[in-house]
Design a protein around this motif. Structure first.
Motif, PDB file in Angstrom:
ATOM      1  N   TYR A  58      -3.421   3.942  -1.131  1.00  0.00           N
ATOM      2  CA  TYR A  58      -2.870   3.874  -0.014  1.00  0.00           C
ATOM      3  C   TYR A  58      -3.319   5.131   0.751  1.00  0.00           C
ATOM      4  O   TYR A  58      -3.783   5.129   1.897  1.00  0.00           O
ATOM      5  CB  TYR A  58      -1.999   3.096   0.094  1.00  0.00           C
ATOM      6  N   ALA A  59      -2.818   6.223   0.401  1.00  0.00           N
ATOM      7  CA  ALA A  59      -2.679   7.558   0.887  1.00  0.00           C
ATOM      8  C   ALA A  59      -3.290   8.596  -0.285  1.00  0.00           C
ATOM      9  O   ALA A  59      -3.167   8.311  -1.376  1.00  0.00           O
ATOM     10  CB  ALA A  59      -1.460   7.861   1.312  1.00  0.00           C
ATOM     11  N   ALA A  67       0.105  13.833   3.367  1.00  0.00           N
ATOM     12  CA  ALA A  67      -0.668  12.720   3.258  1.00  0.00           C
ATOM     13  C   ALA A  67      -1.493  11.678   4.260  1.00  0.00           C
ATOM     14  O   ALA A  67      -0.800  11.652   5.501  1.00  0.00           O
ATOM     15  CB  ALA A  67       0.118  11.689   2.163  1.00  0.00           C
ATOM     16  N   LYS A  68      -2.483  11.430   3.907  1.00  0.00           N
ATOM     17  CA  LYS A  68      -3.130  10.610   4.995  1.00  0.00           C
ATOM     18  C   LYS A  68      -3.721   9.267   4.478  1.00  0.00           C
ATOM     19  O   LYS A  68      -3.956   9.292   3.220  1.00  0.00           O
ATOM     20  CB  LYS A  68      -4.406  11.405   5.754  1.00  0.00           C
ATOM     21  N   LYS A  69      -4.225   8.198   5.126  1.00  0.00           N
ATOM     22  CA  LYS A  69      -4.311   7.030   4.659  1.00  0.00           C
ATOM     23  C   LYS A  69      -5.796   7.139   4.176  1.00  0.00           C
ATOM     24  O   LYS A  69      -6.729   7.692   4.799  1.00  0.00           O
ATOM     25  CB  LYS A  69      -4.279   5.970   5.752  1.00  0.00           C
ATOM     26  N   SER A  70      -6.151   6.292   3.224  1.00  0.00           N
ATOM     27  CA  SER A  70      -7.433   6.526   2.897  1.00  0.00           C
ATOM     28  C   SER A  70      -8.405   5.759   3.763  1.00  0.00           C
ATOM     29  O   SER A  70      -7.755   4.866   4.537  1.00  0.00           O
ATOM     30  CB  SER A  70      -7.564   5.649   1.433  1.00  0.00           C
ATOM     31  N   LEU A  72     -10.591   3.389   3.146  1.00  0.00           N
ATOM     32  CA  LEU A  72     -10.588   2.199   2.917  1.00  0.00           C
ATOM     33  C   LEU A  72      -9.295   1.345   3.581  1.00  0.00           C
ATOM     34  O   LEU A  72      -9.335   0.482   4.001  1.00  0.00           O
ATOM     35  CB  LEU A  72     -10.689   1.813   1.246  1.00  0.00           C
ATOM     36  N   SER A  73      -8.066   1.970   3.416  1.00  0.00           N
ATOM     37  CA  SER A  73      -6.921   1.340   4.094  1.00  0.00           C
ATOM     38  C   SER A  73      -6.973   1.293   5.449  1.00  0.00           C
ATOM     39  O   SER A  73      -6.503   0.273   6.024  1.00  0.00           O
ATOM     40  CB  SER A  73      -5.761   2.197   3.573  1.00  0.00           C
ATOM     41  N   MET A  74      -7.573   2.519   6.018  1.00  0.00           N
ATOM     42  CA  MET A  74      -7.755   2.295   7.478  1.00  0.00           C
ATOM     43  C   MET A  74      -8.538   1.399   7.908  1.00  0.00           C
ATOM     44  O   MET A  74      -8.361   0.480   8.994  1.00  0.00           O
ATOM     45  CB  MET A  74      -8.146   3.676   8.059  1.00  0.00           C
ATOM     46  N   THR A  75      -9.624   1.125   7.038  1.00  0.00           N
ATOM     47  CA  THR A  75     -10.642  -0.139   7.722  1.00  0.00           C
ATOM     48  C   THR A  75     -10.257  -1.179   7.531  1.00  0.00           C
ATOM     49  O   THR A  75     -10.490  -2.226   8.384  1.00  0.00           O
ATOM     50  CB  THR A  75     -11.941   0.126   6.753  1.00  0.00           C
TER      51      THR A  75
END
Length: 137
Positions: A58-59, A67-70, A72-75
Protein backbone atom coordinates in the motif's frame (compact mmCIF):
# COMPACT_ATOMS: atom_id res chain seq x y z
CA UNK A 1 -26.20 -9.58 -9.83
CA UNK A 2 -24.58 -12.97 -10.44
CA UNK A 3 -20.91 -13.60 -10.97
CA UNK A 4 -18.40 -10.80 -11.26
CA UNK A 5 -18.14 -9.34 -14.74
CA UNK A 6 -14.56 -9.41 -15.96
CA UNK A 7 -14.65 -8.27 -19.57
CA UNK A 8 -15.68 -4.92 -20.96
CA UNK A 9 -18.49 -6.49 -23.00
CA UNK A 10 -19.89 -8.35 -19.98
CA UNK A 11 -19.76 -5.23 -17.81
CA UNK A 12 -21.42 -3.19 -20.57
CA UNK A 13 -24.21 -5.77 -20.98
CA UNK A 14 -24.82 -5.90 -17.22
CA UNK A 15 -24.88 -2.10 -17.01
CA UNK A 16 -27.39 -1.79 -19.86
CA UNK A 17 -29.56 -4.51 -18.28
CA UNK A 18 -29.49 -2.76 -14.90
CA UNK A 19 -30.34 0.60 -16.48
CA UNK A 20 -33.23 -0.91 -18.45
CA UNK A 21 -34.54 -2.53 -15.29
CA UNK A 22 -34.49 0.87 -13.54
CA UNK A 23 -35.96 2.62 -16.58
CA UNK A 24 -32.99 4.95 -17.04
CA UNK A 25 -31.44 3.56 -20.25
CA UNK A 26 -31.29 5.62 -23.43
CA UNK A 27 -29.13 4.98 -26.51
CA UNK A 28 -27.43 8.35 -25.93
CA UNK A 29 -25.71 6.83 -22.88
CA UNK A 30 -23.76 4.28 -24.99
CA UNK A 31 -20.46 6.26 -25.10
CA UNK A 32 -20.55 6.86 -21.34
CA UNK A 33 -21.42 3.19 -20.71
CA UNK A 34 -18.41 2.20 -22.86
CA UNK A 35 -16.06 4.36 -20.76
CA UNK A 36 -17.65 3.09 -17.51
CA UNK A 37 -17.19 -0.54 -18.61
CA UNK A 38 -13.54 0.15 -19.46
CA UNK A 39 -12.93 1.72 -16.05
CA UNK A 40 -14.52 -1.21 -14.23
CA UNK A 41 -12.56 -3.73 -16.29
CA UNK A 42 -9.33 -1.90 -15.48
CA UNK A 43 -10.27 -1.68 -11.79
CA UNK A 44 -11.04 -5.42 -11.58
CA UNK A 45 -7.77 -6.32 -13.30
CA UNK A 46 -5.64 -4.01 -11.11
CA UNK A 47 -7.41 -5.08 -7.91
CA UNK A 48 -6.73 -8.73 -8.71
CA UNK A 49 -3.10 -7.87 -9.50
CA UNK A 50 -2.80 -5.94 -6.23
CA UNK A 51 -4.24 -8.72 -4.06
CA UNK A 52 -2.31 -11.50 -5.83
CA UNK A 53 1.06 -9.78 -5.95
CA UNK A 54 3.30 -9.96 -2.91
CA UNK A 55 5.56 -7.20 -4.19
CA UNK A 56 2.82 -4.57 -4.20
CA UNK A 57 2.44 -2.72 -0.94
CA UNK A 58 0.00 0.00 0.00
CA UNK A 59 2.80 2.39 0.90
CA UNK A 60 6.48 2.49 0.08
CA UNK A 61 9.17 4.12 2.23
CA UNK A 62 10.75 7.34 1.01
CA UNK A 63 14.33 8.60 1.39
CA UNK A 64 13.40 11.07 4.13
CA UNK A 65 11.90 8.34 6.33
CA UNK A 66 8.26 8.92 5.42
CA UNK A 67 5.98 6.80 3.32
CA UNK A 68 4.07 7.41 0.12
CA UNK A 69 1.33 5.40 -1.55
CA UNK A 70 2.44 3.02 -4.22
CA UNK A 71 1.54 3.96 -7.81
CA UNK A 72 -0.76 0.92 -8.04
CA UNK A 73 -2.66 2.00 -4.90
CA UNK A 74 -3.07 5.53 -6.25
CA UNK A 75 -4.30 4.21 -9.60
CA UNK A 76 -6.87 1.96 -7.90
CA UNK A 77 -8.11 4.85 -5.74
CA UNK A 78 -8.40 7.08 -8.80
CA UNK A 79 -10.35 4.39 -10.66
CA UNK A 80 -12.74 4.02 -7.71
CA UNK A 81 -13.49 7.75 -7.79
CA UNK A 82 -13.98 7.72 -11.56
CA UNK A 83 -16.25 4.65 -11.40
CA UNK A 84 -18.36 6.34 -8.74
CA UNK A 85 -18.63 9.48 -10.85
CA UNK A 86 -19.66 7.59 -13.99
CA UNK A 87 -22.09 5.30 -12.14
CA UNK A 88 -23.69 8.43 -10.70
CA UNK A 89 -24.02 9.96 -14.18
CA UNK A 90 -25.55 6.74 -15.47
CA UNK A 91 -28.03 6.78 -12.55
CA UNK A 92 -26.88 3.37 -11.29
CA UNK A 93 -26.69 4.50 -7.65
CA UNK A 94 -29.94 4.43 -5.67
CA UNK A 95 -31.30 7.75 -4.45
CA UNK A 96 -34.13 8.50 -2.06
CA UNK A 97 -37.35 9.61 -3.69
CA UNK A 98 -37.94 13.33 -3.25
CA UNK A 99 -40.76 14.31 -0.92
CA UNK A 100 -43.70 16.16 -2.44
CA UNK A 101 -43.49 19.91 -1.94
CA UNK A 102 -45.13 21.13 1.25
CA UNK A 103 -44.98 17.77 3.07
CA UNK A 104 -42.76 17.09 6.05
CA UNK A 105 -41.46 13.76 7.17
CA UNK A 106 -42.55 12.36 10.50
CA UNK A 107 -39.81 12.06 13.07
CA UNK A 108 -38.75 8.53 14.02
CA UNK A 109 -37.11 7.94 17.38
CA UNK A 110 -35.20 5.09 18.88
CA UNK A 111 -32.89 4.47 15.92
CA UNK A 112 -30.40 7.19 16.65
CA UNK A 113 -27.96 7.55 19.50
CA UNK A 114 -29.71 8.25 22.82
CA UNK A 115 -33.13 8.44 21.21
CA UNK A 116 -32.27 11.24 18.79
CA UNK A 117 -34.51 11.44 15.74
CA UNK A 118 -33.40 9.67 12.59
CA UNK A 119 -34.55 10.07 9.01
CA UNK A 120 -33.79 11.93 5.84
CA UNK A 121 -34.86 15.32 7.13
CA UNK A 122 -34.81 16.84 10.56
CA UNK A 123 -37.99 18.67 11.40
CA UNK A 124 -38.12 20.50 14.69
CA UNK A 125 -41.12 19.78 16.88
CA UNK A 126 -43.72 22.55 17.08
CA UNK A 127 -42.47 25.63 18.90
CA UNK A 128 -38.81 24.56 19.00
CA UNK A 129 -35.87 26.01 17.11
CA UNK A 130 -33.23 23.41 18.00
CA UNK A 131 -32.79 19.88 19.26
CA UNK A 132 -31.03 21.04 22.44
CA UNK A 133 -34.26 21.08 24.45
CA UNK A 134 -35.97 18.16 22.72
CA UNK A 135 -36.82 15.04 24.72
CA UNK A 136 -38.24 11.84 23.24
CA UNK A 137 -41.83 11.14 24.19
Amino acid sequence: MGRIAITRETIKAQTVTAMKKMGTFAPEYEPIIEIYAGLREQYNRLSAEYSAGKSYHYATPTADGGAKKSPLSMTIESLRKDILLYSDRLMLNPRPEPMPQGETQKIQTGGGAEGWPVGRRSVFPAGQRSWSTWTPS
